[in-house]
Enzyme design. Sequence first.
Site, short mmCIF file in Angstrom:
data_model
loop_
_atom_site.label_atom_id
_atom_site.label_comp_id
_atom_site.label_asym_id
_atom_site.label_seq_id
_atom_site.Cartn_x
_atom_site.Cartn_y
_atom_site.Cartn_z
NE ARG A 12 -11.07 0.28 24.50
CZ ARG A 12 -11.28 -0.54 25.52
NH1 ARG A 12 -10.83 -0.20 26.72
NH2 ARG A 12 -11.92 -1.67 25.35
CG HIS B 149 10.40 16.06 31.72
ND1 HIS B 149 10.22 15.76 33.04
CD2 HIS B 149 11.72 15.91 31.48
CE1 HIS B 149 11.39 15.44 33.59
NE2 HIS B 149 12.31 15.51 32.66
CG ASP C 24 18.42 12.08 33.90
OD1 ASP C 24 18.82 13.27 33.86
OD2 ASP C 24 17.30 11.75 34.33
CG HIS D 258 14.34 10.83 30.89
ND1 HIS D 258 13.02 11.16 30.74
CD2 HIS D 258 14.89 11.85 31.60
CE1 HIS D 258 12.77 12.31 31.32
NE2 HIS D 258 13.90 12.76 31.84
CG HIS E 29 15.80 6.16 36.09
ND1 HIS E 29 16.89 6.18 36.93
CD2 HIS E 29 15.26 7.41 36.14
CE1 HIS E 29 17.00 7.40 37.46
NE2 HIS E 29 16.04 8.15 37.01
CG HIS F 239 19.59 13.42 29.59
ND1 HIS F 239 18.26 13.23 29.32
CD2 HIS F 239 19.62 14.13 30.75
CE1 HIS F 239 17.52 13.79 30.26
NE2 HIS F 239 18.34 14.34 31.16
N GLY G 40 17.22 12.32 38.57
CA GLY G 40 18.43 11.94 37.87
C GLY G 40 18.97 10.62 38.41
CD GLN H 173 13.50 19.34 34.76
OE1 GLN H 173 13.83 20.52 34.76
NE2 GLN H 173 14.32 18.39 34.34
#
Length: 385
Positions: free
Chosen positions: A232, A200, A279, A221, A256, A62, A313, A146
């Site tokens: 729950r 995503h 990434d 990721h 991240h 990635h 990224g 994105q």
Amino acid sequence: MQTVVTAEKLWDGTTLHQHPIILIEDGKIDSIASRDSSQVPSGARVLDFPGATLGPAFFDVHIHGAAGRDVMEATPQAIETMGKFLASRGTATYLATTVTASLDATLRALDGLANEIAKLPHPGRARPLGIHLEGPFLSHEKRGVQPAEHLLAPSIATFDRLLDAAHGHVRLMTLAPELPGATELARHATERGVRVSLGHSNATAAETRAGIAAGAVSATHTFNAMRPLDHREPGILGTVLTNDDLYSELICDGIHTEPEIVRLWWRSKGPERAILVTDAMAAAGMPDGEYQLGGFAVQVKEGRATARGVLAGSVLTLDRALANFVKFTDASIEQALRLLSSNPAAMTGLAHRAGSLAPGKSANLVAINASGKLVGSIVGGELAN
């Protein structure tokens, strides 16, 4: 000319050896022995890494760019520049990872990348083994940076166009499993030899399980661009962390994911299913400033890459990811090496081309010191600087 590489230890992808001697000729490993049973051939160039552990060079599944260049450029110059930089940081192979863009732009990039993948390897340069499609079949709610205008509903016909444009070189695709048509696309992609990674995504646990049943083998990721964990409704994250068969990517840059989360992930996924990725985007290896990720601008300051205030990224390299992981978890060097070599190779079905060291294989290896720092990188038998 023959090259001999020696160190304190060697982890070859499965087994830990003491006091190794690796003989390299014409860019390939000729033999692996120990100093107790073999001698260094006279006249050979010797690369000695005292106290270090040798292991397979890194495989990044990635990565969007590095050294000022972007994968979506898909030009020989971009791939050459990236290859030289990545090799110097221990990465010998990678999946060129796209970002969501217009369909026409993506098709052009895939054709250009396919042409570069088909070229013969160059000593001292990392090379793409395939393509990772990160988009366009992603969740609007968890799209990150994105571009929303270019996200598409899962479509077998569109996927086939993308795969054909890539000359069949798509190896991995990120997919949000909750989208209508996603499970059908996951089955189709798997049948065509493409691994599916869930990401995503705002998926529930049930929707995630359906994606896995349809063929998904990994998670993109982990923690980032995912529905948060709830006691729950465990969602995609709870399912990823508790499924022992699913591989799981992590960006181990301290930005991240915090160290506590890295330890939680390591305890959940373990040495068989954990995969470290970068990434990374074009700013990796570059000073602070503005860079491109696909078709949009990203601002980089003090190691943090953002677009419109959202993480876009990283500027991480896999050698730093490994050192961070060892520091955060106290894992052994050989355990950590799995996460950047044999695990990504197994997940992508490319274990015959990356992730291990054996006679006849390409001489792609790294030397790592006791603290997890890269002290040597050899790609195609050449020392990469």
